[in-house]
Design an enzyme around this catalytic site. Structure first.
Site, PDB file in Angstrom:
ATOM      1  N   ASP A  75      41.641  -2.721  15.475  1.00  0.00           N
ATOM      2  CA  ASP A  75      40.365  -2.903  15.801  1.00  0.00           C
ATOM      3  C   ASP A  75      39.404  -3.304  14.744  1.00  0.00           C
ATOM      4  OD1 ASP A  75      38.038  -1.485  17.668  1.00  0.00           O
ATOM      5  OD2 ASP A  75      37.646  -0.573  15.733  1.00  0.00           O
ATOM      6  N   ASP A  80      37.552  -7.300  20.559  1.00  0.00           N
ATOM      7  CA  ASP A  80      37.622  -6.708  19.183  1.00  0.00           C
ATOM      8  C   ASP A  80      38.877  -5.905  18.810  1.00  0.00           C
ATOM      9  OD1 ASP A  80      36.903  -4.568  20.753  1.00  0.00           O
ATOM     10  OD2 ASP A  80      35.018  -4.058  19.271  1.00  0.00           O
ATOM     11  N   GLU A  81      39.675  -6.038  19.788  1.00  0.00           N
ATOM     12  CA  GLU A  81      41.034  -5.148  19.788  1.00  0.00           C
ATOM     13  C   GLU A  81      42.146  -5.812  20.252  1.00  0.00           C
ATOM     14  OE1 GLU A  81      42.038  -0.634  21.002  1.00  0.00           O
ATOM     15  OE2 GLU A  81      40.153  -1.103  20.613  1.00  0.00           O
TER      16      GLU A  81
END
Length: 417
Positions: free
Chosen positions: A14, A113-114
């Site tokens: 993350d 974002d992950e």
């Protein structure tokens, strides 16, 4: 319980404060030292904070979801509007970096974002999975100045849980099946568990289940009877068991074509709302035509302003003949709207075309001699927009004060490109 569970070396990474980190990189700032906030629209006091750097959260108590008016007037605070195209490009570049360590099929991009990464079998190339994960973490920071947290586990679920419950505060955590009783079972409230929302938590609480340990020791039959296949999944997830894979889902026919839109102000009149609905019908019909489908069911959702007395509504109507024509969809919307509109200010709209079938099944109508012409007109308009841009051909209503199509073309994901 775990004998039949294949153990893999999977990590979930993350990117911390991803939007703020990207802007800091662009502006030459240090996201870990500067109080930075990304605001949807700096000119609107009620605009939402999309991201905040750690100092912004710690010193000024501004979090994601705060409002522009919550941010104090302080000389050290730096405010920016989102640059969605740049954010998406950064996400792609990070994925390319990870692909230097594993093949593309070993990466599952969960969000901008992950991502999940499967390191199983890479030991002879890069060393232990922990070393490789930390090497990737350092490489991302060295190249993009974006800090991250990593959770590792024998499956996707355990990697995600290790990330959410432990690694987001420590930077790195690896969980094994042996960690489930001491690290996972004490978790409460249940909404901290990946996959359990507030509503599900409330239902489970009423059955005396308040922690993940309670869930793990509940009767499987009872959970399946109450929640169906989801109950089975809840039970095994409470034991850390997850058999999902990174395989791309097989290509399936689309279930529906939909669009939701948050209006930038309250729309008070029927005429104003219908302008936006016509634009939404245009967009959905175009997507259906390009995909080669027609649909029989039109569903309309309306969310009223916070000042309204009425609750949100969602209504559908199925037509006798499926279509992908803009005006036919729009006429159904007008009908639903006329019946159910509560004469309250509207702030959000959603529209969906479902009950689909291939457009080759369209039947000629002896009583509608212009049907084929309308079909050809729709495809011609689509071709013009594809060649010259979405705003090269707009309906006149889009240039009125209530129209949104022209402004939204300048956005990505509802924010500035």
């Amino acid at each position: 319980m775990y004998n039949q569970c294949p153990e893999r070396a999977i990590f979930c990474i993350d990117m911390k404060c991803f939007y703020a980190s990207c802007i800091a990189l662009l502006e030459g700032l240090d996201v870990l030292r500067e109080p930075i906030a990304i605001v949807g629209n700096l000119n609107q006091a009620g605009s939402i904070v999309l991201a905040a750097s750690p100092p912004m959260k710690e010193h000024f108590h501004i979090q994601t979801g705060s409002r522009r008016y919550d941010i104090p007037n302080h000389p050290s605070i730096k405010l920016f509007e989102p640059k969605m195209s740049f954010f998406l490009q950064m996400s792609i570049e990070i994925t390319k970096l990870i692909m230097q360590f594993v093949p593309r099929e070993a990466i599952y991009v969960y969000s901008v974002d992950e991502s999940f990464v499967d390191l199983t079998g890479t030991e002879k190339l890069w060393g232990s999975p922990e070393e490789t994960a930390l090497t990737i973490q350092r490489a991302i920071y060295n190249q993009f100045a974006i800090p991250s947290s990593i959770g590792m586990g024998p499956n996707m679920l355990m990697a995600k849980l290790a990330l959410d419950i432990e690694a987001k505060s420590t930077g790195f955590a690896r969980w094994t099946y042996q960690d489930v009783p001491k690290k996972l079972w004490p978790v409460t409230p249940l909404s901290k568990m990946w996959g359990i929302g507030r509503r599900m938590e409330h239902v489970l609480n009423k059955k005396g289940i308040f922690s993940v340990g309670d869930l793990a020791h509940a009767e499987l039959h009872m959970l399946e009877q109450e929640f169906g296949i989801i109950g089975n999944q809840l039970f095994y997830h409470a034991w850390g068991i997850d058999l999902s894979t990174f395989e791309e889902p097989s290509i399936k026919e689309p279930m529906s074509f939909g669009k939701g839109q948050m209006l930038m102000r309250d729309y008070h009149t029927e005429e104003e709302v219908l302008i936006v609905l016509l634009e939404m019908c245009e967009d959905i019909a175009k997507r259906a035509r390009m995909a080669g489908y027609i649909g029989a069911t039109v569903s309309l959702g309306i969310s009223y302003s916070r000042t309204a007395m009425e609750k949100s509504l969602y209504r559908s109507k199925t037509m006798l003949e499926p279509t992908n024509e803009t005006m036919k969809m729009y006429n159904v919307c007008k009908e639903l709207f006329a019946i159910h509109f509560a004469q309250q200010p509207v702030r959000q709209l959603s529209l969906r075309l479902s009950n689909l079938q291939p457009d080759g099944s369209i039947q000629l109508d002896l009583f509608d001699e212009h049907k084929e012409q309308r079909q050809m007109l729709g495809y011609t308009m689509d071709a013009i927009r594809e060649r010259f841009g979405a705003t090269s051909l707009l309906r006149a209503v889009s240039f009125t004060e209530s129209g949104t199509a022209f402004q939204r073309e300048q956005l990505v994901g509802g924010h500035l490109k």
